[in-house]
Design a protein around this motif. Structure first.
Motif, PDB file in Angstrom:
ATOM      1  N   LEU A 144       0.819  -1.208   0.000  1.00  0.00           N
ATOM      2  CA  LEU A 144       0.000   0.000   0.000  1.00  0.00           C
ATOM      3  C   LEU A 144       0.855   1.262   0.000  1.00  0.00           C
ATOM      4  O   LEU A 144       0.565   2.225  -0.712  1.00  0.00           O
ATOM      5  CB  LEU A 144      -0.937   0.006   1.214  1.00  0.00           C
ATOM      6  CG  LEU A 144      -2.113  -0.943   1.175  1.00  0.00           C
ATOM      7  CD1 LEU A 144      -2.837  -0.943   2.519  1.00  0.00           C
ATOM      8  CD2 LEU A 144      -3.068  -0.554   0.074  1.00  0.00           C
ATOM      9  N   PHE A 145       1.935   1.253   0.771  1.00  0.00           N
ATOM     10  CA  PHE A 145       2.830   2.407   0.848  1.00  0.00           C
ATOM     11  C   PHE A 145       3.495   2.670  -0.497  1.00  0.00           C
ATOM     12  O   PHE A 145       3.512   3.803  -0.982  1.00  0.00           O
ATOM     13  CB  PHE A 145       3.881   2.177   1.938  1.00  0.00           C
ATOM     14  CG  PHE A 145       4.831   3.328   2.103  1.00  0.00           C
ATOM     15  CD1 PHE A 145       4.473   4.428   2.860  1.00  0.00           C
ATOM     16  CD2 PHE A 145       6.079   3.315   1.504  1.00  0.00           C
ATOM     17  CE1 PHE A 145       5.337   5.494   3.015  1.00  0.00           C
ATOM     18  CE2 PHE A 145       6.953   4.370   1.655  1.00  0.00           C
ATOM     19  CZ  PHE A 145       6.579   5.471   2.415  1.00  0.00           C
ATOM     20  N   VAL A 146       4.021   1.635  -1.124  1.00  0.00           N
ATOM     21  CA  VAL A 146       4.714   1.792  -2.404  1.00  0.00           C
ATOM     22  C   VAL A 146       3.739   2.261  -3.486  1.00  0.00           C
ATOM     23  O   VAL A 146       4.063   3.169  -4.270  1.00  0.00           O
ATOM     24  CB  VAL A 146       5.422   0.479  -2.805  1.00  0.00           C
ATOM     25  CG1 VAL A 146       5.913   0.528  -4.238  1.00  0.00           C
ATOM     26  CG2 VAL A 146       6.572   0.193  -1.856  1.00  0.00           C
TER      27      VAL A 146
ATOM     28  N   PRO B 189       3.665   6.895   8.067  1.00  0.00           N
ATOM     29  CA  PRO B 189       4.921   7.031   7.315  1.00  0.00           C
ATOM     30  C   PRO B 189       4.808   7.967   6.114  1.00  0.00           C
ATOM     31  O   PRO B 189       5.766   8.685   5.794  1.00  0.00           O
ATOM     32  CB  PRO B 189       5.234   5.606   6.860  1.00  0.00           C
ATOM     33  CG  PRO B 189       4.573   4.741   7.860  1.00  0.00           C
ATOM     34  CD  PRO B 189       3.321   5.472   8.242  1.00  0.00           C
ATOM     35  N   LEU B 190       3.653   7.994   5.452  1.00  0.00           N
ATOM     36  CA  LEU B 190       3.461   8.938   4.349  1.00  0.00           C
ATOM     37  C   LEU B 190       3.502  10.372   4.857  1.00  0.00           C
ATOM     38  O   LEU B 190       4.123  11.245   4.245  1.00  0.00           O
ATOM     39  CB  LEU B 190       2.140   8.667   3.634  1.00  0.00           C
ATOM     40  CG  LEU B 190       2.090   7.459   2.718  1.00  0.00           C
ATOM     41  CD1 LEU B 190       0.662   7.213   2.240  1.00  0.00           C
ATOM     42  CD2 LEU B 190       3.018   7.624   1.543  1.00  0.00           C
ATOM     43  N   ILE B 191       2.856  10.633   5.987  1.00  0.00           N
ATOM     44  CA  ILE B 191       2.869  11.968   6.561  1.00  0.00           C
ATOM     45  C   ILE B 191       4.288  12.366   6.969  1.00  0.00           C
ATOM     46  O   ILE B 191       4.740  13.489   6.691  1.00  0.00           O
ATOM     47  CB  ILE B 191       1.902  12.049   7.761  1.00  0.00           C
ATOM     48  CG1 ILE B 191       0.461  11.908   7.285  1.00  0.00           C
ATOM     49  CG2 ILE B 191       2.079  13.342   8.551  1.00  0.00           C
ATOM     50  CD1 ILE B 191      -0.553  11.749   8.387  1.00  0.00           C
ATOM     51  N   LEU B 192       5.004  11.459   7.610  1.00  0.00           N
ATOM     52  CA  LEU B 192       6.383  11.761   8.027  1.00  0.00           C
ATOM     53  C   LEU B 192       7.301  11.996   6.846  1.00  0.00           C
ATOM     54  O   LEU B 192       8.141  12.904   6.865  1.00  0.00           O
ATOM     55  CB  LEU B 192       6.923  10.630   8.908  1.00  0.00           C
ATOM     56  CG  LEU B 192       6.242  10.473  10.266  1.00  0.00           C
ATOM     57  CD1 LEU B 192       6.802   9.261  11.003  1.00  0.00           C
ATOM     58  CD2 LEU B 192       6.386  11.716  11.093  1.00  0.00           C
TER      59      LEU B 192
ATOM     60  N   GLY C  65      -8.014  -0.682  10.417  1.00  0.00           N
ATOM     61  CA  GLY C  65      -7.876   0.752  10.194  1.00  0.00           C
ATOM     62  C   GLY C  65      -6.717   1.350  10.964  1.00  0.00           C
ATOM     63  O   GLY C  65      -5.999   2.221  10.472  1.00  0.00           O
ATOM     64  N   VAL C  66      -6.508   0.876  12.189  1.00  0.00           N
ATOM     65  CA  VAL C  66      -5.387   1.368  12.998  1.00  0.00           C
ATOM     66  C   VAL C  66      -4.050   0.952  12.373  1.00  0.00           C
ATOM     67  O   VAL C  66      -3.112   1.737  12.309  1.00  0.00           O
ATOM     68  CB  VAL C  66      -5.493   0.842  14.454  1.00  0.00           C
ATOM     69  CG1 VAL C  66      -4.277   1.219  15.257  1.00  0.00           C
ATOM     70  CG2 VAL C  66      -6.757   1.349  15.102  1.00  0.00           C
ATOM     71  N   GLY C  67      -3.984  -0.259  11.887  1.00  0.00           N
ATOM     72  CA  GLY C  67      -2.760  -0.723  11.238  1.00  0.00           C
ATOM     73  C   GLY C  67      -2.452   0.044   9.969  1.00  0.00           C
ATOM     74  O   GLY C  67      -1.296   0.378   9.682  1.00  0.00           O
ATOM     75  N   ILE C  68      -3.486   0.353   9.194  1.00  0.00           N
ATOM     76  CA  ILE C  68      -3.274   1.136   7.980  1.00  0.00           C
ATOM     77  C   ILE C  68      -2.804   2.541   8.344  1.00  0.00           C
ATOM     78  O   ILE C  68      -1.912   3.099   7.704  1.00  0.00           O
ATOM     79  CB  ILE C  68      -4.553   1.164   7.128  1.00  0.00           C
ATOM     80  CG1 ILE C  68      -4.780  -0.223   6.512  1.00  0.00           C
ATOM     81  CG2 ILE C  68      -4.470   2.221   6.032  1.00  0.00           C
ATOM     82  CD1 ILE C  68      -6.053  -0.359   5.744  1.00  0.00           C
ATOM     83  N   PHE C  69      -3.369   3.116   9.397  1.00  0.00           N
ATOM     84  CA  PHE C  69      -2.909   4.434   9.820  1.00  0.00           C
ATOM     85  C   PHE C  69      -1.459   4.386  10.287  1.00  0.00           C
ATOM     86  O   PHE C  69      -0.643   5.212   9.880  1.00  0.00           O
ATOM     87  CB  PHE C  69      -3.794   4.989  10.935  1.00  0.00           C
ATOM     88  CG  PHE C  69      -3.226   6.231  11.564  1.00  0.00           C
ATOM     89  CD1 PHE C  69      -3.230   7.424  10.863  1.00  0.00           C
ATOM     90  CD2 PHE C  69      -2.673   6.197  12.828  1.00  0.00           C
ATOM     91  CE1 PHE C  69      -2.689   8.572  11.434  1.00  0.00           C
ATOM     92  CE2 PHE C  69      -2.136   7.326  13.401  1.00  0.00           C
ATOM     93  CZ  PHE C  69      -2.142   8.521  12.703  1.00  0.00           C
TER      94      PHE C  69
ATOM     95  N   PHE D 277      -5.424   8.381   4.142  1.00  0.00           N
ATOM     96  CA  PHE D 277      -5.301   6.978   4.554  1.00  0.00           C
ATOM     97  C   PHE D 277      -5.652   6.824   6.024  1.00  0.00           C
ATOM     98  O   PHE D 277      -6.280   5.845   6.418  1.00  0.00           O
ATOM     99  CB  PHE D 277      -3.878   6.455   4.329  1.00  0.00           C
ATOM    100  CG  PHE D 277      -3.698   5.693   3.068  1.00  0.00           C
ATOM    101  CD1 PHE D 277      -4.280   4.464   2.893  1.00  0.00           C
ATOM    102  CD2 PHE D 277      -2.910   6.199   2.051  1.00  0.00           C
ATOM    103  CE1 PHE D 277      -4.105   3.752   1.734  1.00  0.00           C
ATOM    104  CE2 PHE D 277      -2.723   5.504   0.879  1.00  0.00           C
ATOM    105  CZ  PHE D 277      -3.321   4.280   0.716  1.00  0.00           C
ATOM    106  N   GLY D 278      -5.244   7.785   6.848  1.00  0.00           N
ATOM    107  CA  GLY D 278      -5.545   7.705   8.273  1.00  0.00           C
ATOM    108  C   GLY D 278      -7.028   7.799   8.568  1.00  0.00           C
ATOM    109  O   GLY D 278      -7.541   7.131   9.455  1.00  0.00           O
TER     110      GLY D 278
END
Length: 108
Positions: free
Chosen positions: A13-15, A98-101, A88-92, A51-52
């Motif tokens: 999902l991140f990639v 990590p996307l926000i950071l 949902g917590v795991g996706i956040f 995503f969050g």
């Protein structure tokens, strides 16, 4: 084994999110001009926040609650995720944060 599947799902999902955002920002820079890095950072923050907020199916379940109750159907269960491992917590935690950071690091 479930942990490995969850981390692999988060990585995929991140990639995918980074690739889609990078392509959209490249198009944005081509059309409007400007700095690619700062726009990429802002876009990553926005997508990470989305995503969050929408990482699980809660919003779509809330929208269908009235229709399901009108026909006497019980609310959807959390386990009906279509083969997903992350909640949902795991996706956040593993995708959105990590996307926000990464976006914050690109802006500064």
């Amino acid at each position: 084994m479930t942990v490995v599947r969850g981390l692999r799902e988060a990585l995929v999902l991140f990639v995918i999110a980074v690739l889609v955002v990078a392509a959209a920002v490249a198009l944005w820079v081509v059309v409007a001009g400007g700095d690619y890095t700062s726009r990429l950072g802002v876009a990553l923050i926005v997508v990470g926040a989305l995503f969050g907020v929408t990482g699980d199916l809660t919003l779509s379940r809330i929208g269908m609650l009235d229709a399901r109750s009108a026909f006497g159907v019980p609310p959807e269960r959390e386990e009906a995720g279509g083969g997903r491992v992350l909640t949902g917590v795991g996706i956040f935690l593993f995708v959105g944060l990590p996307l926000i950071l990464a976006g914050v690091l690109l802006i500064t």
